[in-house]
Enzyme design. Structure first.
Site, PDB file in Angstrom:
ATOM      1  N   CYS A 157       0.687  -1.294   0.175  1.00 56.07           N
ATOM      2  CA  CYS A 157       0.042   0.016   0.027  1.00 56.07           C
ATOM      3  C   CYS A 157       0.738   1.181  -0.098  1.00 56.07           C
ATOM      4  O   CYS A 157       1.515   1.577   0.945  1.00 56.07           O
ATOM      5  CB  CYS A 157      -0.871  -0.052   1.403  1.00 56.07           C
ATOM      6  SG  CYS A 157      -1.947   1.504   1.420  1.00 56.07           S
ATOM      7  N   CYS A 160      -0.411   4.162   2.296  1.00 53.62           N
ATOM      8  CA  CYS A 160      -0.053   3.867   3.705  1.00 53.62           C
ATOM      9  C   CYS A 160       1.428   4.020   4.018  1.00 53.62           C
ATOM     10  O   CYS A 160       1.845   4.594   4.835  1.00 53.62           O
ATOM     11  CB  CYS A 160      -0.289   2.544   3.955  1.00 53.62           C
ATOM     12  SG  CYS A 160      -1.929   2.054   3.267  1.00 53.62           S
ATOM     13  N   ASP A 161       2.310   3.598   3.127  1.00 54.89           N
ATOM     14  CA  ASP A 161       3.829   3.502   3.634  1.00 54.89           C
ATOM     15  C   ASP A 161       4.588   4.441   2.708  1.00 54.89           C
ATOM     16  O   ASP A 161       6.022   4.640   3.235  1.00 54.89           O
ATOM     17  CB  ASP A 161       4.296   1.860   3.294  1.00 54.89           C
ATOM     18  CG  ASP A 161       3.457   1.099   4.060  1.00 54.89           C
ATOM     19  OD1 ASP A 161       2.842   1.624   5.078  1.00 54.89           O
ATOM     20  OD2 ASP A 161       3.487  -0.060   3.769  1.00 54.89           O
TER      21      ASP A 161
END
Ligand code: NAP
Length: 332
Positions: A157, A160-161
């Site tokens: 993701c 997200c990261d």
């Protein structure tokens, strides 16, 4: 949020449950299948609205966030929170609202008659309404290093990261819209994004391809596959193989984002709930499925956003829709 195999944490903390489920009770107003952010949020709203609510969580409750480390983008946590800890908090909050949570796997459902039946290996539960919140799992490459470096460079993701990978060279694997979207997003942080695709043309939509091709931070590696991921504490290198020529090369990269699609967890519902050709639940109206009284929330129907916060939002919407359905239905 960094992907990591930290699933044990949530199981270790299960004993903190303030309320033990009554094992004999099998009839509920609402049965929720799945215990990720959407399932727990649906439980919180349903119980708070006065409905006798059951969550069947599966064997490893918590959903995809159990496999993450730090979550920086879930509102309410100034300094971020570890994924498994967030899910423990959600579980405890759900139980405090009065939801019964049983950590058992659903093996079959019968939505043909009301009340609906949801079966585990040992029990048959009934619900006047059902919310399906079984989520989706990212497809894996199937490399040994993928597991070893999950949360240590390997991610599923970019939203997200990505911010954890500033000023590094990165790899994105895949050729669909997700891969191109993620590669483009990652150029905000990375020095170079290597897009590794197994064919020599992209599956992604033309507009997204054009955008990526114009982005001079994205370097394309056609007809190529990642065949090995190497590193020490974190991943440091990926070995690429040209599928046509057999030529191998090693790239020094800090991260590898796998963007080769997701698999919604809908096998159980195949012959009863309308699914699209990729297995995602088709919603008829808001959170309603094709069966009146059966609702869906989260990644099990959402292939676009796939965030914890959006999944939680869908869980809230489903619970509100169920409330309206049960209030309007003559059964209440
Ligand atoms: P997808 O369209 O199924 O694309 C998956 C990609 O991964 C394909 O290029 C595929 O290669 C490759 N792939 C699959 N298995 C692989 C493996 N084992 N090793 C290497 N490569 C592999 O999945 P997606 O990109 O996640 O998109 C899913 C859906 O969401 C699509 O309908 C997409 O349009 C939509 N979506 C839309 C947006 C947007 O509009 N903003 C953003 C994201 C997703 P091949 O091409 O060779 O099959």
């Amino acid at each position: 949020m960094m992907s990591a195999n930290t699933g044990a944490t949530i199981l270790e903390n299960k004993d903190e449950s303030p309320k033990m489920p009554d094992k004999k009770k099998t009839k509920f107003d609402i049965v929720i299948i799945g215990a990720g952010p959407s399932g727990y949020t649906a439980g919180i709203y349903s119980s708070r609205a006065g409905y006798d609510t059951l969550i069947l969580s599966g064997i490893l409750p918590g959903g995809q966030l159990v496999n993450t480390t730090e979550v920086e983008n879930y509102p309410g946590f100034e300094k971020g929170i570890m994924g498994p800890d967030l899910m423990i908090e959600m579980r405890k909050q759900t139980q405090r609202m009065g939801t019964t949570i049983i950590d058992d796997e659903v093996v079959d459902v019968d939505f043909r008659h009301k009340p609906f039946k949801v079966l585990t290996a040992s029990e048959e539960y009934e619900g006047r309404a059902v919310i399906i919140a079984t989520g989706a799992n990212p497809r894996k490459l199937g490399l040994a290093g993928e597991q070893t470096f999950a949360g240590k460079g390997v991610s599923y993701c970019a939203t997200c990261d990505g911010p954890f990978f500033r000023n590094q060279e990165l790899i994105v694997v895949g050729g669909g819209d997700s891969a191109i979207e993620e590669a483009t997003f990652l150029t905000k942080f990375a020095t170079t994004v290597h897009l590794v695709h197994r064919r020599e043309s992209l599956r992604a939509s033309k507009i997204m391809q054009d955008r990526a091709e114009k982005n001079n931070k994205i370097k394309f590696h056609w007809n190529s596959a990642v065949i090995d991921i190497k590193g020490d504490q974190k991943m440091q290198q990926a070995v690429l193989k040209n599928i046509k020529t057999g030529e191998e090369k090693t790239l020094n990269v800090g991260g590898l984002f796998v963007a080769i699609g997701h698999e919604p967890n809908t096998k159980l519902f195949k012959n009863q709930i309308d699914l699209d050709n990729e297995g995602y639940i088709i919603l008829k109206n808001k959170t309603h499925t094709n069966i009146e009284g059966v609702f869906a929330a989260g990644d099990v129907h959402d292939r676009n956003y796939r965030q914890a916060i959006t999944a939680a939002g869908f869980g809230c919407m489903a619970a509100i829709d169920v409330d309206k359905y049960l209030t309007d239905s003559s059964e209440k």
